[in-house]
Design a protein around this motif. Structure first.
Motif, PDB file in Angstrom:
ATOM      1  N   LEU A 113     -13.432  45.070  18.472  1.00 41.15           N
ATOM      2  CA  LEU A 113     -11.976  45.039  18.232  1.00 41.15           C
ATOM      3  C   LEU A 113     -11.170  45.683  19.352  1.00 41.15           C
ATOM      4  N   PRO A 114     -11.531  46.884  19.841  1.00 42.84           N
ATOM      5  CA  PRO A 114     -10.756  47.429  20.963  1.00 42.84           C
ATOM      6  C   PRO A 114     -10.802  46.533  22.199  1.00 42.84           C
ATOM      7  N   LEU A 115     -11.982  45.988  22.522  1.00 42.94           N
ATOM      8  CA  LEU A 115     -12.086  45.111  23.691  1.00 42.94           C
ATOM      9  C   LEU A 115     -11.296  43.825  23.492  1.00 42.94           C
ATOM     10  N   TYR A 116     -11.364  43.269  22.298  1.00 45.01           N
ATOM     11  CA  TYR A 116     -10.620  42.046  21.987  1.00 45.01           C
ATOM     12  C   TYR A 116      -9.123  42.271  22.177  1.00 45.01           C
ATOM     13  N   LEU A 117      -8.635  43.386  21.673  1.00 42.08           N
ATOM     14  CA  LEU A 117      -7.200  43.687  21.805  1.00 42.08           C
ATOM     15  C   LEU A 117      -6.830  43.964  23.257  1.00 42.08           C
ATOM     16  N   LEU A 118      -7.687  44.664  24.006  1.00 37.76           N
ATOM     17  CA  LEU A 118      -7.425  44.916  25.421  1.00 37.76           C
ATOM     18  C   LEU A 118      -7.380  43.626  26.235  1.00 37.76           C
ATOM     19  N   CYS A 119      -8.112  42.627  25.772  1.00 35.47           N
ATOM     20  CA  CYS A 119      -8.144  41.328  26.480  1.00 35.47           C
ATOM     21  C   CYS A 119      -6.998  40.410  26.075  1.00 35.47           C
ATOM     22  N   GLY A 121      -5.594  40.021  22.622  1.00 30.32           N
ATOM     23  CA  GLY A 121      -5.421  39.624  21.224  1.00 30.32           C
ATOM     24  C   GLY A 121      -5.537  38.119  21.054  1.00 30.32           C
ATOM     25  N   ILE A 122      -4.862  37.602  20.068  1.00 32.19           N
ATOM     26  CA  ILE A 122      -4.950  36.176  19.752  1.00 32.19           C
ATOM     27  C   ILE A 122      -4.089  35.400  20.744  1.00 32.19           C
ATOM     28  N   SER A 123      -4.728  34.933  21.819  1.00 31.13           N
ATOM     29  CA  SER A 123      -4.000  34.161  22.829  1.00 31.13           C
ATOM     30  C   SER A 123      -4.975  33.402  23.715  1.00 31.13           C
ATOM     31  N   VAL A 124      -4.455  32.429  24.410  1.00 25.43           N
ATOM     32  CA  VAL A 124      -5.264  31.636  25.329  1.00 25.43           C
ATOM     33  C   VAL A 124      -5.763  32.485  26.496  1.00 25.43           C
ATOM     34  N   ARG A 125      -5.096  33.575  26.804  1.00 28.31           N
ATOM     35  CA  ARG A 125      -5.515  34.453  27.904  1.00 28.31           C
ATOM     36  C   ARG A 125      -6.744  35.286  27.551  1.00 28.31           C
ATOM     37  N   ASN A 126      -7.067  35.386  26.267  1.00 26.00           N
ATOM     38  CA  ASN A 126      -8.155  36.245  25.822  1.00 26.00           C
ATOM     39  C   ASN A 126      -9.512  35.596  26.108  1.00 26.00           C
ATOM     40  N   ARG A 127     -10.342  36.296  26.884  1.00 27.67           N
ATOM     41  CA  ARG A 127     -11.659  35.777  27.249  1.00 27.67           C
ATOM     42  C   ARG A 127     -12.553  35.565  26.032  1.00 27.67           C
ATOM     43  N   PHE A 128     -12.337  36.328  24.948  1.00 26.54           N
ATOM     44  CA  PHE A 128     -13.119  36.143  23.725  1.00 26.54           C
ATOM     45  C   PHE A 128     -12.796  34.791  23.081  1.00 26.54           C
ATOM     46  N   GLU A 129     -11.522  34.438  23.064  1.00 26.95           N
ATOM     47  CA  GLU A 129     -11.116  33.147  22.487  1.00 26.95           C
ATOM     48  C   GLU A 129     -11.578  31.984  23.365  1.00 26.95           C
ATOM     49  N   ARG A 130     -11.467  32.143  24.668  1.00 25.80           N
ATOM     50  CA  ARG A 130     -11.932  31.080  25.567  1.00 25.80           C
ATOM     51  C   ARG A 130     -13.447  30.873  25.435  1.00 25.80           C
TER      52      ARG A 130
END
Length: 146
Positions: A113-119, A121-130
């Motif tokens: 969760l901290p890494l996800y938010l640092l990247c 959050g919920i957006s196309v820029r987030n490496r977790f979502e990509r």
């Protein structure tokens, strides 16, 4: 990978992400009072609460728990990049996208969760979502730094 090693890694991942899963279990249990239904989905490696009554629609994962506003994860959805107009990609299966997040949680545990938010959050820029979209498109590449 040997089956016994795969089972051991899966068990370690379950324990490592347990604090995140407890957050999802609490939210899912509250949702049951408002019509949500719990179902164990082995293919997603998660307990899924369908018809979860809050949120803008779609799904959110907490450890090995998925909160889903719909009735079934076997639905098509657009990738983040496609929705943002960055490219045209075929639709993906929502369950595959969320399974990638389950794997990410199992690898990173309480750090997710901290890494996800640092990247971002919920957006196309987030490496977790990509990475989750890449996994849903190809069946590979759920690791955010691949």
């Amino acid at each position: 990978m040997r089956p016994d090693l795969r089972t051991l890694l899966f068990a370690l991942g379950l324990v490592w992400t347990l604090p995140n899963s407890l957050v999802g279990l609490l939210a899912g249990t509250v949702g049951i009072a408002f019509g949500a239904r719990a179902r164990l989905r082995r293919d997603e490696r998660a307990l899924v609460f369908h018809a979860w009554p809050w949120g803008p629609g779609g799904a959110i994962t907490f450890g090995n728990v998925i909160l889903h506003t719909g009735d079934d994860l076997d639905i098509s959805c657009l990738t983040y990049a496609h929705r943002a107009g960055h490219c045209e990609e075929p639709a993906i299966r929502l369950g595959d996208h969320e399974r990638a997040h389950v794997y990410q949680y199992m690898a990173l545990g309480p750090l997710f969760l901290p890494l996800y938010l640092l990247c971002g959050g919920i957006s196309v820029r987030n490496r977790f979502e990509r990475a989750a979209d890449r996994y849903a498109l190809t069946g590979r590449g759920w690791w955010p730094w691949a």
